[in-house]
Structures are given as C-alpha cells and as structure tokens.
Design a protein around this motif. Structure first.
Motif, PDB file in Angstrom:
ATOM      1  N   GLN A  34      31.738 -91.894  -0.688  1.00 29.02           N
ATOM      2  CA  GLN A  34      32.241 -91.334   0.230  1.00 29.02           C
ATOM      3  C   GLN A  34      33.897 -91.658   0.650  1.00 29.02           C
ATOM      4  O   GLN A  34      34.293 -90.597   1.185  1.00 29.02           O
ATOM      5  CB  GLN A  34      31.628 -91.867   1.760  1.00 29.02           C
ATOM      6  CG  GLN A  34      30.087 -91.574   1.791  1.00 29.02           C
ATOM      7  CD  GLN A  34      29.766 -89.980   1.481  1.00 29.02           C
ATOM      8  OE1 GLN A  34      30.652 -89.190   2.046  1.00 29.02           O
ATOM      9  NE2 GLN A  34      28.719 -89.920   1.061  1.00 29.02           N
ATOM     10  N   GLN A  72      27.345 -95.671  -2.186  1.00 26.83           N
ATOM     11  CA  GLN A  72      27.462 -94.618  -1.294  1.00 26.83           C
ATOM     12  C   GLN A  72      28.983 -94.775  -0.419  1.00 26.83           C
ATOM     13  O   GLN A  72      29.585 -93.756  -0.084  1.00 26.83           O
ATOM     14  CB  GLN A  72      26.172 -94.658  -0.345  1.00 26.83           C
ATOM     15  CG  GLN A  72      25.241 -94.277  -0.783  1.00 26.83           C
ATOM     16  CD  GLN A  72      25.206 -92.502  -1.209  1.00 26.83           C
ATOM     17  OE1 GLN A  72      25.776 -91.765  -0.719  1.00 26.83           O
ATOM     18  NE2 GLN A  72      24.893 -92.672  -2.632  1.00 26.83           N
ATOM     19  N   ASP A  86      23.045 -99.068  -2.443  1.00 24.77           N
ATOM     20  CA  ASP A  86      23.385 -98.752  -1.116  1.00 24.77           C
ATOM     21  C   ASP A  86      25.081 -98.797  -1.184  1.00 24.77           C
ATOM     22  O   ASP A  86      25.513 -98.092  -0.445  1.00 24.77           O
ATOM     23  CB  ASP A  86      23.023 -99.801  -0.359  1.00 24.77           C
ATOM     24  CG  ASP A  86      21.280 -99.695   0.015  1.00 24.77           C
ATOM     25  OD1 ASP A  86      20.956 -98.456  -0.272  1.00 24.77           O
ATOM     26  OD2 ASP A  86      20.804-100.698   0.446  1.00 24.77           O
ATOM     27  N   GLN A 139      18.692 -89.915  -5.339  1.00 25.53           N
ATOM     28  CA  GLN A 139      18.764 -88.488  -4.944  1.00 25.53           C
ATOM     29  C   GLN A 139      19.683 -87.577  -5.444  1.00 25.53           C
ATOM     30  O   GLN A 139      19.818 -86.659  -6.246  1.00 25.53           O
ATOM     31  CB  GLN A 139      18.464 -88.101  -3.571  1.00 25.53           C
ATOM     32  CG  GLN A 139      17.220 -88.690  -2.997  1.00 25.53           C
ATOM     33  CD  GLN A 139      16.944 -88.554  -1.540  1.00 25.53           C
ATOM     34  OE1 GLN A 139      17.283 -87.494  -0.834  1.00 25.53           O
ATOM     35  NE2 GLN A 139      16.533 -89.658  -0.811  1.00 25.53           N
ATOM     36  N   GLN A 140      21.107 -88.284  -5.476  1.00 29.54           N
ATOM     37  CA  GLN A 140      22.221 -87.799  -5.956  1.00 29.54           C
ATOM     38  C   GLN A 140      22.285 -87.922  -7.410  1.00 29.54           C
ATOM     39  O   GLN A 140      22.554 -86.767  -8.026  1.00 29.54           O
ATOM     40  CB  GLN A 140      23.493 -88.627  -5.464  1.00 29.54           C
ATOM     41  CG  GLN A 140      23.881 -88.217  -3.813  1.00 29.54           C
ATOM     42  CD  GLN A 140      24.695 -88.907  -3.377  1.00 29.54           C
ATOM     43  OE1 GLN A 140      25.064 -90.227  -3.472  1.00 29.54           O
ATOM     44  NE2 GLN A 140      25.628 -88.414  -2.637  1.00 29.54           N
ATOM     45  N   THR A 176      16.392 -93.794  -2.909  1.00 30.56           N
ATOM     46  CA  THR A 176      17.693 -94.053  -2.159  1.00 30.56           C
ATOM     47  C   THR A 176      18.316 -92.727  -2.319  1.00 30.56           C
ATOM     48  O   THR A 176      18.259 -91.930  -3.010  1.00 30.56           O
ATOM     49  CB  THR A 176      18.216 -95.290  -2.980  1.00 30.56           C
ATOM     50  OG1 THR A 176      18.800 -94.817  -4.254  1.00 30.56           O
ATOM     51  CG2 THR A 176      17.552 -96.505  -2.948  1.00 30.56           C
ATOM     52  N   GLN A 177      19.405 -92.760  -1.343  1.00 30.04           N
ATOM     53  CA  GLN A 177      20.279 -91.720  -1.253  1.00 30.04           C
ATOM     54  C   GLN A 177      21.047 -91.469  -2.590  1.00 30.04           C
ATOM     55  O   GLN A 177      21.433 -90.573  -3.064  1.00 30.04           O
ATOM     56  CB  GLN A 177      21.290 -91.753  -0.217  1.00 30.04           C
ATOM     57  CG  GLN A 177      22.179 -90.514   0.169  1.00 30.04           C
ATOM     58  CD  GLN A 177      23.210 -90.607   1.130  1.00 30.04           C
ATOM     59  OE1 GLN A 177      23.043 -91.521   1.852  1.00 30.04           O
ATOM     60  NE2 GLN A 177      24.093 -89.679   1.028  1.00 30.04           N
ATOM     61  N   THR A 178      21.556 -92.712  -3.194  1.00 27.71           N
ATOM     62  CA  THR A 178      22.070 -92.635  -4.774  1.00 27.71           C
ATOM     63  C   THR A 178      21.182 -92.132  -5.582  1.00 27.71           C
ATOM     64  O   THR A 178      21.571 -91.315  -6.457  1.00 27.71           O
ATOM     65  CB  THR A 178      22.385 -94.080  -5.086  1.00 27.71           C
ATOM     66  OG1 THR A 178      23.464 -94.517  -4.073  1.00 27.71           O
ATOM     67  CG2 THR A 178      22.895 -94.364  -6.419  1.00 27.71           C
TER      68      THR A 178
END
Length: 457
Positions: free
Chosen positions: A150, A146, A143, A96-97, A92-94
């Motif tokens: 942001q 994020q 999810d 990867q961060q 997930t983007q999380t």
C-alpha cells in the motif's frame, strides 16, 4: 474364535480408521481440529520428516533473476514437503493478489501458501525484502506485505534453507546456508530496484543486521525494519545446543505434531545451535568493532518475549541507535508492547518509543503479546482471532494439558512465561497481534518519514 477371523477384523478396523482420517484430514485446515490425528502425528512423527529429494543446488553466485529463485524454491517444497499437494484454502489478501497477478492458482495447496513470493507493485522502483525466522516460512509476511504494498513497494520474500518442508530438514543446514541466500536476495534487489527496505523477523532480523554490519551498505538500502528481532535466546542454555548436537540419538529439543503447515512445531537441536550462532554474530562486542550502521531503524517487540531476551534486544537497539548517523537517529522508532518500565535507565532518551495500550475487549483477555504474534493480523485466516489453529507446544507438559489447550472452547491466550503457565497451565500461545491495525499505521508513518528525509538529501 478363529485366529484368521480376528486378524481380518483387526485389518478392517485399521482400514476404517485410516479412511476416516483421510476423510477428516482432507485439507490443511481440517487437520488442525482433528485431535486424534494431531495426537497420532505428535507421537509417531508423521509430519516431522522431509521427503527425500534430488534437486541440483541453486547457483546463487550467478545472481539469476528472482523469478528463477522463486521457481527453484517452489520445486523444492513440492518435492521435500510431505504435505505439499494438500489443499490449503487459506486465502489472505496477499494470496488473492498473487492469484490476480498470475503467480498462484485459485485452488491453493500448502506449496502455494508457504512458498516465497513476489507481490509486484506495477511501475514501482521500490522493494521491501522480508526475511522470516527460524522454523517459519514466507507465510509469516502475508499480512505485513500489505502494508508495504500500500506504500507503493513491491514485496519480496525468501525461503531460508531447511525451511518449507519438515523440521528434520533443519538438521542439515547452518548459518552459512542462510547467509548465502540472504546475500543473493539483497544483491538481486539492488540490481532490480532503486530503493530497498530490508525487514526481518526473529532470526531473519539477526541475519540482516549481521549482513549490514559486515558489508558495505548500498545507498539504495533506505531502512531496516525488525520484528521480534533475534538478539539472545531467552533460554540462556542455548549455547549448549551445538555440543549436545554431537551426542548420538539426542537430536530433538521438542517433538510436536507439526500440523501447523506454515511453521515447524518440532525443534531439532541442530536448529537451536544454528540460531544461537546467528545471534552471537551480532553481540554488542562484535557490533562495537564494526563500522556503525547508519540507516533508519524501526523495531517491534514484546516486553515478555519467551523466545528472545527482551533486555538483550533493547541493548542491541540502543547500540545501533547510539552509533547511528544524526539525521537517522530522529527516525529510529521502537514499538514496545507491554510494560514500558522495562526500558533500562541507559536506554537512549531521544529514541522514539511507542507503547500501545489496550482499549478494547479483545486485548483485555490476552496475557501478554507473544514472540510469534507480532507479525499476524487478527483477521489472519490461519493465525488470527477466529482461526482453527492453536499453538500448544509439547513443552506445555502432559497429554491432558495439551489436549485441553487444543480442544477447550475458551482457551486462555498470551505469551508462555513461567508465571502465566503457573496461573494458566493450558495457556494457548497468542498467534496474532491485537494492535496490528495500529502497527500498520506506525509502519506507514515511518516509511513516509524515511522517504521524506531521503528526499531532502
């Protein structure tokens, strides 16, 4: 034929079968589509029981740094989860961060994916503390994290005791254990940050409401955000679970395959009893005897939630709103999926209600938004629209229907209501929110309005 020869052939066949399963089930994703493995796990409980582990208790009362808590929880998962070391390429983007900030490795295992995390927003004095629900894990918030990130927030999640390993671990924990972890996490957040948003999903939401209505609320806590909040079980026989739990050899409500690495699929009676107790702590009668909770409130729920009684949730939200401070009432927001006609006549007229409507081909084939779908984006690599995993709980009835749900090319999707199951017997429970993009915008607007209101004070 020689008996020894037959025995040897049988052993060879068993070895070949075992090796083939090891080859197919080489990571957390391939297990999800291996129906033979799923059926074997369901029948034999291969993933239902936690490993024995020997770990000293975490010293919550000393309020150690949150990094110590994260390390402790990760070590617990590695010891107790039977698949902890299994590769799990769910990026997930999380995630990867988290890799970029040095708190996860690029080659993920199940431990890495489901462990509690801190997604650090540099130079931020604001935090969103998110609490998952019964049978879930912090992956619930990959999810949603994020959205808060942001908006300039560091995001913290916790692991409720009994979670992160296997369903059997829920047989030895109770509400007091969950409350202790939550209290530590809130106290630690208040030490480390100047602004705190609390967010809870399902049982996690019930725990937060109970905490805030039984403790002095710090002015640093600026908002409460509830996702499919636990109010009352949809099954009104839930109160019986604590009594049935005392009956020897009656330990499980549901025994499933537990191939979902981020959420238990099997369900112990003891867990149902604990969840019922957590929700009973925020009954309308009890809330009316406590000081009013004066805080902006954002909630998301479905009209046909098969886990939680939606009408009970609406009564709960109405009570919290009715007693809220005037300056916060105008901020209270409800996102209601489905038919808005379910709002009771006595529901507050000044409550801001958002009722999203389907306007694309993807949501038109969905038979209602499920309890578990709300927090996941359609692009989620595990629960999303194109993901391999399918939620086909054992209660679907019969091995043939279970297999059809797990293997058919075009399954029906939605919430498992009695009416839907009658029409679609092999309905796959929806695991993602087709309105997630709109939800992120609604959350962002709410946070902006809260911060604007706080700035005026």
């Amino acid at each position: 034929m020689n008996t020894n020869f037959v025995t040897l052939k049988l052993l060879i066949a068993l070895v070949i079968t075992a090796v083939s399963h090891l080859t197919v089930a080489q990571n957390c994703i391939t297990q999800l589509s291996d129906y033979e493995f799923i059926l074997q796990s369901k029948q034999q409980g291969l993933l239902r029981y936690a490993n024995e582990h020997h770990q000293p208790a975490f010293n919550y009362h000393a309020s150690p740094p949150f990094s110590d808590y994260l390390h402790y929880s990760y070590q617990y998962i590695q010891q107790a989860n039977p698949r902890a070391a299994l590769p799990c390429p769910v990026f997930t983007q999380t995630y990867q961060q988290l890799v970029a900030q040095g708190s996860r490795t690029p080659t993920a295992t199940i431990s890495d994916i489901i462990a509690p995390f801190e997604l650090v927003r540099p130079h931020s004095n604001k935090v969103a503390l998110l609490v998952h629900g019964l049978t879930d894990s912090p992956f619930t918030f990959h999810d949603l994290a994020q959205v808060y990130y942001q908006q300039g927030y560091t995001v913290r999640t916790i692991l409720l005791p009994g979670h992160g390993s296997a369903a059997s671990a829920l047989q030895t924990v109770g509400v007091a254990h969950w409350q202790q972890t939550l209290q530590y996490a809130i106290n630690r957040a208040l030490i480390d940050f100047e602004q705190v948003i609390l967010g809870g999903y399902s049982t996690g939401a019930a725990l937060i409401i109970d905490h805030l209505t039984t403790h002095t609320v710090s002015p640093k806590i600026t908002a409460l955000m509830l996702f499919s909040p636990g109010s009352e079980p949809h099954n009104k026989q839930g109160w019986m679970a604590k009594w049935l739990d005392f009956i020897p050899f009656v330990d499980w409500i549901d025994k499933d395959a537990d191939v979902d690495f981020a959420k238990y699929e099997s369900f112990p009676l003891h867990a149902a009893a604990a969840a019922h107790q957590a929700m009973s702590q925020i009954s309308i009668n009890k809330l009316n005897k406590r000081p009013a909770l004066t805080i902006p409130l954002f909630s998301v729920l479905s009209d046909i939630d098969a886990t939680i009684d939606t009408q009970a949730t609406l009564k709960l939200l109405n009570t919290l709103h009715k007693n809220n401070a005037p300056q916060y009432k105008q901020l209270d927001t409800l996102v209601l999926y489905g038919n808005s006609a379910i709002l009771p006549p006595q529901f507050a007229k000044d409550y801001r209600v958002i009722n999203p409507q389907c306007n694309n081909k993807h949501c038109k084939r969905i038979r209602g938004i499920s309890h578990i779908a709300i927090v996941n984006a359609p692009a989620n690599p595990h629960y999303g629209r194109n993901a391999v995993y399918r939620n086909c709980g054992s209660f679907i009835g019969g091995e043939d229907k279970y297999k059809t749900c797990k293997t058919t090319v075009t399954p029906e999707l939605g919430e498992r209501t009695a009416a839907h199951l009658k029409q679609y017997p092999t309905l796959q429970r929806l695991t993602y929110n087709p309105f997630f993009t709109e939800l992120t915008e609604q959350i962002s607007i709410f946070i902006h309005n809260v911060e604007h209101a706080q700035g005026k004070q």
